[in-house]
Scaffold this active site. Structure first.
Site, mmCIF file in Angstrom:
data_model
loop_
_atom_site.group_PDB
_atom_site.id
_atom_site.type_symbol
_atom_site.label_atom_id
_atom_site.label_comp_id
_atom_site.label_asym_id
_atom_site.label_seq_id
_atom_site.Cartn_x
_atom_site.Cartn_y
_atom_site.Cartn_z
ATOM 1 N N SER A 1 -10.474 0.609 3.813
ATOM 2 C CA SER A 1 -9.677 0.330 5.021
ATOM 3 C C SER A 1 -9.046 1.633 5.506
ATOM 4 C CB SER A 1 -8.564 -0.661 4.717
ATOM 5 O OG SER A 1 -9.097 -1.803 4.114
ATOM 6 N N ARG B 1 0.843 -1.213 0.000
ATOM 7 C CA ARG B 1 0.000 0.000 0.000
ATOM 8 C C ARG B 1 0.876 1.261 0.000
ATOM 9 N NH1 ARG B 1 -2.767 -3.847 -0.698
ATOM 10 N NH2 ARG B 1 -4.621 -4.452 0.463
ATOM 11 N N GLU C 1 -4.029 4.408 6.516
ATOM 12 C CA GLU C 1 -3.821 4.237 5.066
ATOM 13 C C GLU C 1 -4.388 5.428 4.301
ATOM 14 O OE1 GLU C 1 -4.680 0.266 3.310
ATOM 15 O OE2 GLU C 1 -5.913 1.366 1.869
HETATM 16 P P1 FAD Z 1 -8.100 9.915 -4.436
HETATM 17 O O1 FAD Z 1 -8.778 9.584 -3.150
HETATM 18 O O2 FAD Z 1 -8.698 10.959 -5.279
HETATM 19 O O3 FAD Z 1 -6.584 10.300 -4.105
HETATM 20 C C1 FAD Z 1 -5.808 9.501 -3.254
HETATM 21 C C2 FAD Z 1 -4.395 10.096 -3.173
HETATM 22 O O4 FAD Z 1 -3.776 10.007 -4.448
HETATM 23 C C3 FAD Z 1 -4.390 11.575 -2.822
HETATM 24 O O5 FAD Z 1 -3.233 11.834 -2.063
HETATM 25 C C4 FAD Z 1 -4.320 12.267 -4.163
HETATM 26 O O6 FAD Z 1 -3.740 13.542 -4.096
HETATM 27 C C5 FAD Z 1 -3.449 11.303 -4.944
HETATM 28 N N1 FAD Z 1 -3.749 11.301 -6.381
HETATM 29 C C6 FAD Z 1 -4.921 10.988 -6.973
HETATM 30 N N2 FAD Z 1 -4.816 11.029 -8.310
HETATM 31 C C7 FAD Z 1 -3.532 11.404 -8.574
HETATM 32 C C8 FAD Z 1 -2.797 11.629 -9.770
HETATM 33 N N3 FAD Z 1 -3.334 11.496 -10.989
HETATM 34 N N4 FAD Z 1 -1.497 11.997 -9.649
HETATM 35 C C9 FAD Z 1 -0.921 12.149 -8.452
HETATM 36 N N5 FAD Z 1 -1.565 11.955 -7.282
HETATM 37 C C10 FAD Z 1 -2.855 11.572 -7.340
HETATM 38 N N6 FAD Z 1 -7.717 0.425 -1.911
HETATM 39 C C11 FAD Z 1 -6.989 -0.701 -2.156
HETATM 40 O O7 FAD Z 1 -5.764 -0.627 -2.344
HETATM 41 N N7 FAD Z 1 -7.595 -1.923 -2.184
HETATM 42 C C12 FAD Z 1 -8.919 -2.091 -1.986
HETATM 43 O O8 FAD Z 1 -9.421 -3.204 -2.044
HETATM 44 C C13 FAD Z 1 -9.698 -0.926 -1.719
HETATM 45 N N8 FAD Z 1 -11.030 -1.035 -1.453
HETATM 46 C C14 FAD Z 1 -11.761 0.082 -1.176
HETATM 47 C C15 FAD Z 1 -13.130 -0.067 -0.896
HETATM 48 C C16 FAD Z 1 -13.902 1.047 -0.639
HETATM 49 C C17 FAD Z 1 -15.385 0.879 -0.338
HETATM 50 C C18 FAD Z 1 -13.325 2.338 -0.667
HETATM 51 C C19 FAD Z 1 -14.168 3.559 -0.435
HETATM 52 C C20 FAD Z 1 -11.960 2.493 -0.907
HETATM 53 C C21 FAD Z 1 -11.164 1.357 -1.166
HETATM 54 N N9 FAD Z 1 -9.777 1.458 -1.407
HETATM 55 C C22 FAD Z 1 -9.056 0.325 -1.691
HETATM 56 C C23 FAD Z 1 -9.111 2.771 -1.370
HETATM 57 C C24 FAD Z 1 -9.188 3.546 -2.723
HETATM 58 O O9 FAD Z 1 -10.263 3.124 -3.485
HETATM 59 C C25 FAD Z 1 -7.921 3.387 -3.560
HETATM 60 O O10 FAD Z 1 -6.792 3.781 -2.834
HETATM 61 C C26 FAD Z 1 -7.976 4.182 -4.858
HETATM 62 O O11 FAD Z 1 -6.853 3.903 -5.657
HETATM 63 C C27 FAD Z 1 -8.062 5.696 -4.638
HETATM 64 O O12 FAD Z 1 -8.307 6.276 -5.906
HETATM 65 P P2 FAD Z 1 -8.936 7.721 -6.051
HETATM 66 O O13 FAD Z 1 -8.894 8.067 -7.487
HETATM 67 O O14 FAD Z 1 -10.251 7.782 -5.392
HETATM 68 O O15 FAD Z 1 -7.860 8.579 -5.252
HETATM 69 P P1 NAP Z 2 -10.472 -10.666 4.537
HETATM 70 O O1 NAP Z 2 -10.597 -11.560 3.347
HETATM 71 O O2 NAP Z 2 -11.497 -10.743 5.617
HETATM 72 O O3 NAP Z 2 -9.045 -10.889 5.198
HETATM 73 C C1 NAP Z 2 -8.630 -10.109 6.323
HETATM 74 C C2 NAP Z 2 -7.183 -9.720 6.149
HETATM 75 O O4 NAP Z 2 -6.402 -10.893 6.101
HETATM 76 C C3 NAP Z 2 -6.975 -8.974 4.876
HETATM 77 O O5 NAP Z 2 -6.698 -7.669 5.250
HETATM 78 C C4 NAP Z 2 -5.828 -9.663 4.159
HETATM 79 O O6 NAP Z 2 -4.676 -8.831 4.043
HETATM 80 C C5 NAP Z 2 -5.470 -10.830 5.046
HETATM 81 N N1 NAP Z 2 -5.543 -12.090 4.273
HETATM 82 C C6 NAP Z 2 -6.660 -12.828 4.004
HETATM 83 N N2 NAP Z 2 -6.316 -13.945 3.315
HETATM 84 C C7 NAP Z 2 -4.972 -13.885 3.142
HETATM 85 C C8 NAP Z 2 -4.026 -14.725 2.506
HETATM 86 N N3 NAP Z 2 -4.391 -15.878 1.923
HETATM 87 N N4 NAP Z 2 -2.726 -14.343 2.509
HETATM 88 C C9 NAP Z 2 -2.332 -13.200 3.073
HETATM 89 N N5 NAP Z 2 -3.190 -12.347 3.698
HETATM 90 C C10 NAP Z 2 -4.489 -12.689 3.747
HETATM 91 O O7 NAP Z 2 -10.353 -9.139 4.071
HETATM 92 P P2 NAP Z 2 -11.436 -8.114 3.549
HETATM 93 O O8 NAP Z 2 -11.513 -7.007 4.489
HETATM 94 O O9 NAP Z 2 -12.668 -8.831 3.140
HETATM 95 O O10 NAP Z 2 -10.697 -7.568 2.244
HETATM 96 C C11 NAP Z 2 -10.486 -8.436 1.147
HETATM 97 C C12 NAP Z 2 -9.375 -7.890 0.286
HETATM 98 O O11 NAP Z 2 -9.742 -6.611 -0.220
HETATM 99 C C13 NAP Z 2 -8.058 -7.695 1.044
HETATM 100 O O12 NAP Z 2 -6.984 -8.021 0.204
HETATM 101 C C14 NAP Z 2 -8.054 -6.218 1.383
HETATM 102 O O13 NAP Z 2 -6.747 -5.673 1.448
HETATM 103 C C15 NAP Z 2 -8.829 -5.613 0.209
HETATM 104 N N6 NAP Z 2 -9.550 -4.402 0.637
HETATM 105 C C16 NAP Z 2 -8.807 -3.265 0.775
HETATM 106 C C17 NAP Z 2 -9.428 -2.094 1.155
HETATM 107 C C18 NAP Z 2 -8.643 -0.810 1.248
HETATM 108 O O14 NAP Z 2 -9.243 0.256 1.355
HETATM 109 N N7 NAP Z 2 -7.344 -0.853 1.192
HETATM 110 C C19 NAP Z 2 -10.798 -2.072 1.436
HETATM 111 C C20 NAP Z 2 -11.492 -3.257 1.322
HETATM 112 C C21 NAP Z 2 -10.859 -4.432 0.926
HETATM 113 P P3 NAP Z 2 -4.432 -7.767 2.859
HETATM 114 O O15 NAP Z 2 -5.275 -6.600 3.215
HETATM 115 O O16 NAP Z 2 -2.987 -7.495 2.971
HETATM 116 O O17 NAP Z 2 -4.811 -8.380 1.568
#
Ligand code: FAD
Ligand code: NAP
Length: 338
Positions: free
Chosen positions: A239, A165, A334
């Site tokens: 998250s 991340r 995050e």
């Molecule tokens: P923004 O929120 O608009 O920006 C995020 C950051 O990036 C800010 O600092 C902004 O200034 C910068 N930025 C944006 N665009 C640019 C650009 N073109 N150039 C330079 N900087 C820029 N994330 C995960 O990794 N995995 C997930 O599974 C995941 N699940 C999510 C589920 C939900 C319900 C929600 C609400 C969020 C989730 N996220 C997840 C977080 C988010 O969706 C991601 O991080 C996504 O990539 C953010 O994109 P955005 O365009 O909305 O960024």
């Molecule tokens: P989940 O499946 O309930 O699992 C809980 C956590 O355990 C996750 O955070 C994941 O880590 C870890 N995990 C599960 N299985 C794993 C494996 N086989 N090996 C290593 N790590 C494992 O999680 P969830 O909340 O439903 O999310 C599912 C996936 O979507 C995850 O990968 C999560 O990162 C992603 N997600 C991200 C965001 C965000 O905003 N960043 C929001 C929603 C969901 P990791 O998170 O490192 O994968």
């Protein structure tokens, strides 16, 4: 290019925080980026915020500078070789629409990343990941505009310094580049990743024994819809915290006191799900005024209506302190706080 003053951001951030931007503009071409950056340098010298879908940020106050929404559009197969399809997407394209484009064209590699909100331009920022896949696994290169010398620069994978991340754009080069496009290399002989989380179970429920790109994408969509809040209904940014990664020795010591603590190996270290730690501290389902910890996933902080960014940050701080007290682990946020 239109410039708005005192512009509302309420519908432009998935936390639905009622903040305003001193200046706001949407850019549709690289020339427009150059124009706004030059104008700011010459006359204003204000802070800049590059906005994508607004799904990974939290406003704690009005933004006292420029919010520049990246609306560059286009998705294109630019070349293919024996091993890969190379697909270039402009920064303002919606991430999930890009995944759907790949699924429809039978290009593998991003199906596990279905339904992540936000845009292409932000995807390298935190090396978005889900279900065992991160964009670094399919990343070829990106183009970004250097604010300082006003040039377009190409970054390859090692230039981006991708981590968990994390990338160079969140650390050393924070606020120095605006990402304009990303090129992905999608394997022609993919290895599907269905072992992670509940994907296999979901495929079984769907009666699918031989997974396809489409089936995996559908399974991921189904799982996510069942446990994550829809930002259009409940404000959130996914998250709120990263999963902590700790040493084996620290983990072994914790396991003596908390025998059920879940864990995953992570490069000779141990990853502990932050959601579990938060839940053990009693926060799951907690609500104070309109700021809360989501009922189905404690890792997600939510805005039930009129919470302010400051109230969400305050709640996150209380969570950090209680997890630290109980487990000796310091959670890291995050979400990008402004
Ligand atoms: P923004 O929120 O608009 O920006 C995020 C950051 O990036 C800010 O600092 C902004 O200034 C910068 N930025 C944006 N665009 C640019 C650009 N073109 N150039 C330079 N900087 C820029 N994330 C995960 O990794 N995995 C997930 O599974 C995941 N699940 C999510 C589920 C939900 C319900 C929600 C609400 C969020 C989730 N996220 C997840 C977080 C988010 O969706 C991601 O991080 C996504 O990539 C953010 O994109 P955005 O365009 O909305 O960024
Ligand atoms: P989940 O499946 O309930 O699992 C809980 C956590 O355990 C996750 O955070 C994941 O880590 C870890 N995990 C599960 N299985 C794993 C494996 N086989 N090996 C290593 N790590 C494992 O999680 P969830 O909340 O439903 O999310 C599912 C996936 O979507 C995850 O990968 C999560 O990162 C992603 N997600 C991200 C965001 C965000 O905003 N960043 C929001 C929603 C969901 P990791 O998170 O490192 O994968």
């Amino acid at each position: 290019m239109l410039i708005f003053e005192n512009h509302p951001l309420l519908t432009l951030n998935s936390f639905a925080i009622d903040a305003k931007a001193k200046y706001f503009t949407s850019i549709q071409s690289i020339d427009e980026i150059a124009e706004v950056v030059k104008k700011n340098k010459k006359d204003l010298n204000e802070q800049l915020l590059f906005l994508g879908g607004g799904s990974n940020l939290l406003f704690t106050k009005d933004f006292n500078g420029w919010v520049i929404k990246n609306d560059l559009k286009g998705i294109e197969l630019i070349k293919e070789d024996e091993n890969y399809f190379y697909v270039k997407a402009m920064a303002g394209e919606n991430w999930h629409q890009f995944v759907m484009y790949c699924v429809d064209h039978n290009y593998a590699g991003v199906e596990n990343l279905s339904l992540i909100p936000g845009n292409i331009g932000a995807s390298p920022m935190q090396n978005i990941g889900a279900y065992g896949v991160e964009i670094k696994d399919v990343f070829c290169e990106l183009e970004a505009y250097n604010i300082e010398d006003q040039q377009l620069v190409t970054f390859n994978k090692s230039d981006c310094e991708f981590g968990y991340r994390d990338s160079v754009f969140k650390t050393r080069l924070k606020n120095k580049f605006i990402i304009t496009s990303v090129c992905f290399q999608l394997p022609k002989r993919p290895k599907y990743n269905t072992k992670y989380g509940a994907i296999e179970k979901e495929l079984e429920l769907m009666n699918i024994s031989t997974p396809t790109i489409q089936a995996i994408s559908n399974a991921v969509i189904q799982i996510r819809q069942s446990k994550l809040p829809d930002p259009l209904k409940i404000g959130n940014a996914g998250s709120f915290f990263k999963n902590p990664v700790i040493s084996q020795a620290k983990f072994d010591a914790l396991k003596l006191t908390f025998p059920n603590i879940p864990s995953f190996p992570n490069n000779h270290l141990v990853k502990v799900p932050a959601g579990w730690l938060i839940e053990q501290c009693g926060w799951k389902g907690y609500r104070k005024k309109d700021a809360g910890c989501y009922t189905l996933q404690a890792l997600v902080l939510v805005n039930y209506g009129k919470a302010t960014g400051a109230e969400i940050v305050e709640l996150s701080q209380e969570i950090i302190e209680s997890v630290k007290d109980k487990f000796g682990i310091e959670l890291e946020r995050e979400v990008n706080i402004f």
